[in-house]
Design an enzyme around this catalytic site. Structure first.
Site, PDB file in Angstrom:
ATOM      1  N   TYR A 102       0.812  -1.215   0.000  1.00 23.74           N
ATOM      2  CA  TYR A 102       0.000   0.000   0.000  1.00 23.74           C
ATOM      3  C   TYR A 102       0.856   1.280   0.000  1.00 23.74           C
ATOM      4  O   TYR A 102       0.381   2.331   0.438  1.00 23.74           O
ATOM      5  CB  TYR A 102      -0.946   0.000   1.206  1.00 23.74           C
ATOM      6  CG  TYR A 102      -2.185  -0.863   1.007  1.00 23.74           C
ATOM      7  CD1 TYR A 102      -3.075  -0.608  -0.042  1.00 23.74           C
ATOM      8  CD2 TYR A 102      -2.479  -1.919   1.874  1.00 23.74           C
ATOM      9  CE1 TYR A 102      -4.217  -1.386  -0.225  1.00 23.74           C
ATOM     10  CE2 TYR A 102      -3.625  -2.699   1.695  1.00 23.74           C
ATOM     11  CZ  TYR A 102      -4.487  -2.413   0.642  1.00 23.74           C
ATOM     12  OH  TYR A 102      -5.628  -3.169   0.465  1.00 23.74           O
ATOM     13  N   PHE A 126      -5.738   7.143   6.860  1.00 25.02           N
ATOM     14  CA  PHE A 126      -6.181   5.790   7.212  1.00 25.02           C
ATOM     15  C   PHE A 126      -5.095   4.733   7.019  1.00 25.02           C
ATOM     16  O   PHE A 126      -5.333   3.550   7.240  1.00 25.02           O
ATOM     17  CB  PHE A 126      -7.436   5.405   6.396  1.00 25.02           C
ATOM     18  CG  PHE A 126      -7.261   5.465   4.902  1.00 25.02           C
ATOM     19  CD1 PHE A 126      -6.703   4.407   4.193  1.00 25.02           C
ATOM     20  CD2 PHE A 126      -7.646   6.604   4.185  1.00 25.02           C
ATOM     21  CE1 PHE A 126      -6.534   4.464   2.811  1.00 25.02           C
ATOM     22  CE2 PHE A 126      -7.483   6.663   2.799  1.00 25.02           C
ATOM     23  CZ  PHE A 126      -6.919   5.590   2.117  1.00 25.02           C
ATOM     24  N   HIS A 172      -9.310  -6.892  -2.151  1.00 18.98           N
ATOM     25  CA  HIS A 172      -8.489  -5.936  -2.901  1.00 18.98           C
ATOM     26  C   HIS A 172      -8.402  -6.386  -4.356  1.00 18.98           C
ATOM     27  O   HIS A 172      -8.300  -7.584  -4.620  1.00 18.98           O
ATOM     28  CB  HIS A 172      -7.061  -5.888  -2.329  1.00 18.98           C
ATOM     29  CG  HIS A 172      -6.082  -5.220  -3.253  1.00 18.98           C
ATOM     30  ND1 HIS A 172      -5.886  -3.854  -3.265  1.00 18.98           N
ATOM     31  CD2 HIS A 172      -5.265  -5.724  -4.218  1.00 18.98           C
ATOM     32  CE1 HIS A 172      -4.995  -3.557  -4.204  1.00 18.98           C
ATOM     33  NE2 HIS A 172      -4.591  -4.665  -4.786  1.00 18.98           N
ATOM     34  N   GLU A 212       2.099  -5.462  -8.308  1.00 21.64           N
ATOM     35  CA  GLU A 212       1.567  -6.256  -7.198  1.00 21.64           C
ATOM     36  C   GLU A 212       1.843  -7.747  -7.396  1.00 21.64           C
ATOM     37  O   GLU A 212       2.184  -8.453  -6.440  1.00 21.64           O
ATOM     38  CB  GLU A 212       0.066  -5.976  -7.035  1.00 21.64           C
ATOM     39  CG  GLU A 212      -0.176  -4.548  -6.546  1.00 21.64           C
ATOM     40  CD  GLU A 212      -1.629  -4.083  -6.549  1.00 21.64           C
ATOM     41  OE1 GLU A 212      -1.871  -2.925  -6.183  1.00 21.64           O
ATOM     42  OE2 GLU A 212      -2.530  -4.876  -6.906  1.00 21.64           O
TER      43      GLU A 212
END
Ligand code: UDP
Ligand code: MG
Length: 148
Positions: free
Chosen positions: A49, A57, A115, A126
């Site tokens: 992330y 957050f 996700h 990713e």
């Protein structure tokens, strides 16, 4: 053929949604190319992330992702990045349409079950992060019944 990275988050695993979610991607006609069930550490979650590190957050998000095992997958198919995001639904389950995974199974944005990569470029990054060992080489025998 396009690939995307899909992860069932710890809440999705705890709530017994793994089979349901895999089934939705399978039944659509996408091909499973990579699958593992792992708990990641803080450093790894922060890398995944990294683009969101300035967000308020971020710390809560990292705590959430490392709170239990996740199901990490690579799915392949025509337009799988965009279509995968449609199957998943809007980020905030309050806005996710019924029929989407988040629309059907989630309420809070910080417990939104799943996700999916947001672009082909992110998918490549990713997949390289989560599957450095590589993924399965195979072609489904029903390919000709899904693609014209
Ligand atoms: N998130 C959150 N609060 C927010 C926005 C996002 O907790 O205000 C979490 C949520 O779990 C989301 C993840 O951070 O899935 C990544 O955010 P992104 O904007 O990339 O949404 P996604 O691509 O997952 O839809
Ligand atoms: Mg995202």
């Amino acid at each position: 053929m396009e690939q995307t990275f899909i992860m069932i988050k710890p809440d999705g695993v705890q709530r017994g949604l793994v089979g349901e979610i895999i089934g939705r991607f399978e039944k659509k006609g996408f091909t499973l190319k990579g699958l593992k069930f792992i708990t990641v550490d803080r450093h790894f979650a922060e890398q995944h992330y990294a683009d969101l590190s300035a967000k308020p957050f971020f710390n809560g998000l990292v705590e959430y992702i490392i709170s239990g095992p996740v199901t990490a997958m690579v799915w392949e198919g025509k337009n799988v990045v965009t279509t995968g995001r449609k199957i998943i639904g809007a980020t905030n389950p309050a806005d996710s349409a019924p029929g989407t995974i988040r629309g059907d199974y989630a309420i809070d944005i910080g417990r939104n079950v799943i996700h999916g990569s947001d672009s082909v470029e992110s998918a490549k990054k990713e997949i390289a992060l989560w599957f450095p060992e590589g993924i399965a080489e195979w072609r489904s025998s029903v390919h000709q019944w899904i693609y014209e």
